[in-house]
Design an enzyme around this catalytic site. Structure first.
Site, PDB file in Angstrom:
ATOM      1  N   GLU A 168       0.880  -0.793  -0.137  1.00  0.00           N
ATOM      2  CA  GLU A 168       0.151   0.141  -0.277  1.00  0.00           C
ATOM      3  C   GLU A 168       0.824   1.506  -0.082  1.00  0.00           C
ATOM      4  O   GLU A 168       1.193   1.922   0.649  1.00  0.00           O
ATOM      5  CB  GLU A 168      -0.986   0.042   1.089  1.00  0.00           C
ATOM      6  N   GLU A 366      -4.738  -8.861   0.712  1.00  0.00           N
ATOM      7  CA  GLU A 366      -5.336  -8.885   2.305  1.00  0.00           C
ATOM      8  C   GLU A 366      -7.053  -8.667   1.673  1.00  0.00           C
ATOM      9  O   GLU A 366      -7.219  -8.325   1.056  1.00  0.00           O
ATOM     10  CB  GLU A 366      -4.899  -7.524   2.568  1.00  0.00           C
TER      11      GLU A 366
END
Length: 472
Positions: A168, A366
């Site tokens: 991220e 995720e």
């Protein structure tokens, strides 16, 4: 109804170094950005819990690996903590104690039949580089990062075949410098974009390094693109969705996969005075060194509409000039986390990648269900009966499998997280794990009901769903 899970489809779980390790054995000067934020604003972390102890993975990693083996987990994604791997970040001097810990963890995973997947930076920018060079504002930090990656590859390439440059990469600077809601609370949109650009460049340079050495395996990046839905079919709402997609998804996806930024991005930057430093040589490097595959983190949809109010031109530029967040009436919610639950987003994201990004290989790195006060769901034997997590995973996975049936090049699903772990500010408030962590001195671990369910999923390769509503 039953859905068959392809034999080679990965069913794994994920975590990160800073969210599990704790500080035992850490040497002076080895703080990461997250460590420093916690030290400076401990009061914003739920009940004061943070990375100091976390799950004590440094000492108890074998307990976790034993539980992975118990539920037949085949793949585990975590990170190497850059801030701890080095003693001297500029000269590339390695902390041999920490490097040995990484070796020990990898050996334990491999011995248990668990394939390790490693990320080079999961929010673990060394504080030293933040303070001396302003972090990713500096081109020098790109070079230090490549030097760090070279040392990691040299030591562990024979044990690890799946690598990620970042997890991220957009998040830290968005929270700190675009929205200024996290320490050090500096609003600076140009710095936000400089950090984004340098992380794209760093990925390209590390990909170039990895390929030049001829290492076996694949290298990619974990992104968290948000599946954007416009409020309506109106041109104005559609434009709002396009602009959100441009600034929060495409500024990574396009250069990492296609090798270049979209033309509309350069046009809007010029119009809005969004400035950052770049050179043609680096743009060429980005063009020539695209990623092998992507990790995609997905939790909730992003819904937007056209802004209803005139933008304040005295305010610094922010992409929200072009959109306004929209909450869908009647949406299903995870009230513990404040996030909408919309399982179909995995199908839609899969089609988005298939259609726009050459159907590049990718996997969900995720997805998961955080729940507050899970102890209320313990049975008499102390096992958390987390049927809500089983339901969440099952519905999301069913949509993902339908996308695979329709040609999406998705290679697997990795649950966040294997164990309960620390999250920024949230700390241990919401629990995500298949494994419960008690916040006692021993950090006692117990398997939840979902762990047995996930093991059955891994073994039998059959997903049972109540009806076909989830895949219509």
């Amino acid at each position: 109804m039953q859905l068959t899970i392809p034999k080679d489809f990965i069913l794994g779980a994920a975590s990160s170094a800073w969210q599990t390790e704790g500080w035992k054995g850490k040497k002076e000067g080895q703080d990461s950005y997250l460590d420093s934020w916690y030290k400076n604003e401990k009061f914003v972390w739920h009940n004061g819990y943070g990375p100091a102890v976390a799950t004590n993975f440094m000492e108890q990693y074998q307990d976790d690996v034993d539980m992975m083996q118990k539920i037949h987990l085949t793949h585990y994604r975590t990170s190497i903590n850059w801030s701890r791997f080095m003693i001297d970040y500029e000269k590339g001097v390695v902390d041999e104690d920490y490097a040995q810990h990484i070796d020990d963890v990898l050996d334990a995973l491999i011995a248990a039949g668990v394939e390790p997947m490693l990320c080079l930076e999961h929010y673990e920018l060394p504080t030293f580089l933040l303070e001396k060079y302003d972090g990713w504002s500096s081109r020098k930090v790109v070079d230090f990062y490549v030097q760090y990656a070279a040392e990691v590859f040299k030591r562990y390439h024979h044990k690890v075949k799946y690598w990620f440059t970042f997890n991220e990469p957009i998040v830290i600077q968005t929270r700190c410098y675009l929205d200024a809601i996290r320490w050090p609370h500096e609003q600076n949109t140009n710095k936000w974009m400089q950090w984004n650009y340098h992380k794209v460049l760093a990925t390209a340079k590390v990909v170039e390094l990895f390929k030049s050495k001829g290492y076996e395996g694949q290298i990619g990046c974990v992104l968290n693109p948000e599946m954007v839905y416009a409020r309506s079919s109106s041109p104005e709402d559609q434009k709002a969705a396009e602009m959100y997609d441009l600034f929060f998804n495409r500024i990574y996806l396009d250069p990492l996969v296609h090798g270049s930024y979209p033309e509309v991005f350069w046009k809007v930057c010029k119009e809005e005075g969004l400035e950052f430093t770049y050179i043609q040589e680096d743009l060429d490097c980005i063009a020539q060194n695209t990623v092998d595959f992507l990790g995609i983190n997905q939790y909730y949809p992003k819904r937007v509409r056209a802004p209803r109010y005139q933008w304040n031109n005295q305010a610094p530029f922010h992409p929200e000039k072009f959109y306004e967040t929209f909450d869908l009436p009647g949406r299903q919610m995870n009230n513990s986390r404040g996030w909408e639950i919309y399982p179909k987003l995995l199908f839609d994201m899969a089609m988005y990648i298939k259609e726009r990004y050459n159907n590049i290989p990718w996997l969900i790195t995720e997805n998961g269900m955080g729940r507050e006060n899970e102890e209320q769901f313990m049975d008499a034997s102390g096992v958390v009966q987390d049927d809500y997590r089983i339901d969440f995973i099952g519905k999301h996975l069913s949509w993902l499998l339908r996308a695979v049936e329709q040609g999406a090049n998705c290679k697997g699903y990795m649950l966040w997280a294997f164990t309960d772990c620390v999250s920024p500010m949230n700390a241990f408030k919401n629990r995500y794990g298949l494994v419960r962590i008690e916040l006692n001195q021993e950090r006692t671990r117990t398997l939840k009901k979902s762990a047995a369910w996930y093991q059955q999923l891994i073994d039998q390769r059959i997903l049972e769903i109540e009806d076909d509503e989830a895949v219509k």
